[in-house]
Scaffold this active site. Structure first.
Site, mmCIF file in Angstrom:
data_model
loop_
_atom_site.group_PDB
_atom_site.id
_atom_site.type_symbol
_atom_site.label_atom_id
_atom_site.label_comp_id
_atom_site.label_asym_id
_atom_site.label_seq_id
_atom_site.Cartn_x
_atom_site.Cartn_y
_atom_site.Cartn_z
ATOM 1 N N ASP A 106 0.939 -1.137 -0.364
ATOM 2 C CA ASP A 106 -0.137 -0.265 0.325
ATOM 3 C C ASP A 106 1.127 0.897 0.471
ATOM 4 O O ASP A 106 1.679 1.559 1.253
ATOM 5 C CB ASP A 106 -0.894 -0.342 0.564
ATOM 6 C CG ASP A 106 -2.135 1.236 1.411
ATOM 7 O OD1 ASP A 106 -3.253 1.230 0.134
ATOM 8 O OD2 ASP A 106 -1.807 2.240 1.530
ATOM 9 N N ILE A 107 0.271 2.067 -0.781
ATOM 10 C CA ILE A 107 0.924 3.481 -0.713
ATOM 11 C C ILE A 107 1.153 4.063 -0.019
ATOM 12 O O ILE A 107 -0.391 4.577 0.275
ATOM 13 C CB ILE A 107 0.926 4.331 -2.158
ATOM 14 C CG1 ILE A 107 1.221 3.301 -3.557
ATOM 15 C CG2 ILE A 107 1.974 5.997 -2.020
ATOM 16 C CD1 ILE A 107 1.075 4.100 -4.868
ATOM 17 N N ASN A 114 -3.115 12.484 -3.302
ATOM 18 C CA ASN A 114 -3.490 12.522 -4.120
ATOM 19 C C ASN A 114 -4.723 13.900 -3.928
ATOM 20 O O ASN A 114 -4.964 14.841 -5.065
ATOM 21 C CB ASN A 114 -4.963 11.926 -4.017
ATOM 22 C CG ASN A 114 -4.892 10.561 -5.368
ATOM 23 O OD1 ASN A 114 -3.683 10.970 -6.087
ATOM 24 N ND2 ASN A 114 -5.598 9.693 -5.674
ATOM 25 N N ASP A 123 -1.718 9.121 -10.317
ATOM 26 C CA ASP A 123 -1.226 8.476 -11.606
ATOM 27 C C ASP A 123 -0.194 7.687 -11.432
ATOM 28 O O ASP A 123 0.283 6.528 -12.148
ATOM 29 C CB ASP A 123 -2.461 8.625 -12.782
ATOM 30 C CG ASP A 123 -4.206 8.403 -12.365
ATOM 31 O OD1 ASP A 123 -4.585 7.808 -11.221
ATOM 32 O OD2 ASP A 123 -4.947 8.712 -13.292
ATOM 33 N N GLU A 148 -4.655 2.101 -4.673
ATOM 34 C CA GLU A 148 -3.293 2.486 -4.118
ATOM 35 C C GLU A 148 -2.113 1.116 -3.568
ATOM 36 O O GLU A 148 -1.249 0.913 -3.451
ATOM 37 C CB GLU A 148 -2.797 3.964 -2.976
ATOM 38 C CG GLU A 148 -3.497 3.392 -1.779
ATOM 39 C CD GLU A 148 -4.951 3.784 -2.201
ATOM 40 O OE1 GLU A 148 -5.120 4.205 -0.713
ATOM 41 O OE2 GLU A 148 -5.658 3.395 -2.183
#
Length: 246
Positions: A106-107, A114, A123, A148
């Site tokens: 997971d980011i 965002n 993106d 993500e």
């Protein structure tokens, strides 16, 4: 017999197909190369009865099969990152009964990122992280799970083996500076032009948290392995992010 000019053209086509295959080995390039092989081979044996019809039929079958494989991969591949998607992940897991390790990636702080920089930049982050994850060694295969999140599958590998290679790729992502570019330049320039000519406004650090689980007799199915990997991922988040927990 075949003329020298026709033979030269056929050989050139074969060389071009091989170069494309070596540069980017996909279902289409593999099929194109072997269809040329099947088409050119009988040219040296034109005196044999039905040799042309047999090999040209084989060539057409190769083209049809490679086209089918390419369309199948396209339906299962994530358009943004180029990785295989969740549907293909579950297909692969359905064929595995034991001896595999699965990681959920997971980011970190992606929603905040965002909201700050916009979805277009978000993106780009997804694409960058996907490209780095795809460099994982040790037999890992990467999938876009959704949002993500990514999944890395190690078939036939133990937990300790997977963690070592996942930690390497986590470190690689953390050490790769991500450039935030001016919005007006993003709209005016092509992707390649942005890379070559546009100076970044600033750079930020992108990190990922990773949770890992190994398939055991306690897991009734793949969903339970994913659930345990998710639990490990939440532990990684609680411990401060940018770490691997197994």
């Amino acid at each position: 017999m075949i003329s020298s000019s026709a033979l030269a053209i056929s050989t050139l086509c074969l060389v071009i197909a091989f170069v494309r295959l070596a540069h980017r080995p996909t279902s289409l390039t593999i099929g194109l190369f072997f269809s040329f092989v099947a088409s050119i081979f009988p040219l040296a044996f034109l005196d044999r009865e039905a040799i042309s019809s047999v090999f040209f039929s084989a060539s057409m079958l190769i083209v049809l099969y490679s086209g089918f494989r390419a369309s199948h991969e396209l339906a299962y591949r994530d358009e943004l990152t180029g990785l295989l998607g969740r549907r293909m992940l579950f297909e692969r897991l359905a064929g595995l009964s034991k001896n595999y390790t699965l990681a959920m990636v997971d980011i970190d702080h992606f929603k905040k990122f965002n909201d700050t920089y916009g979805h277009d930049v978000g993106d780009d982050v997804l694409a960058m992280v996907a490209s780095k994850l795809d460099q994982v060694e040790g037999g890992g295969q990467v999938f876009r799970y959704g949002g993500e999140e990514f999944t890395v599958l190690f078939k036939g590998k133990k937990l300790d083996h997977a963690i070592a290679f996942l930690d390497d790729i986590r470190e690689l992502i953390a050490e790769t500076p991500f450039a935030i570019r001016d919005k007006s330049n993003r709209e005016k320039a092509s992707k390649s032009a942005r890379k070559e000519n546009t100076k970044p406004k600033n750079t930020v650090q992108i990190t990922v948290s990773i949770g890992v689980a190994e398939k055991s007799n306690q897991h009734a199915n793949a969903e339970e392995v994913i659930k345990d990997a998710d639990k490990a991922l939440y532990k990684a988040k609680d411990k401060g992010r940018n770490i691997v927990v197994g």
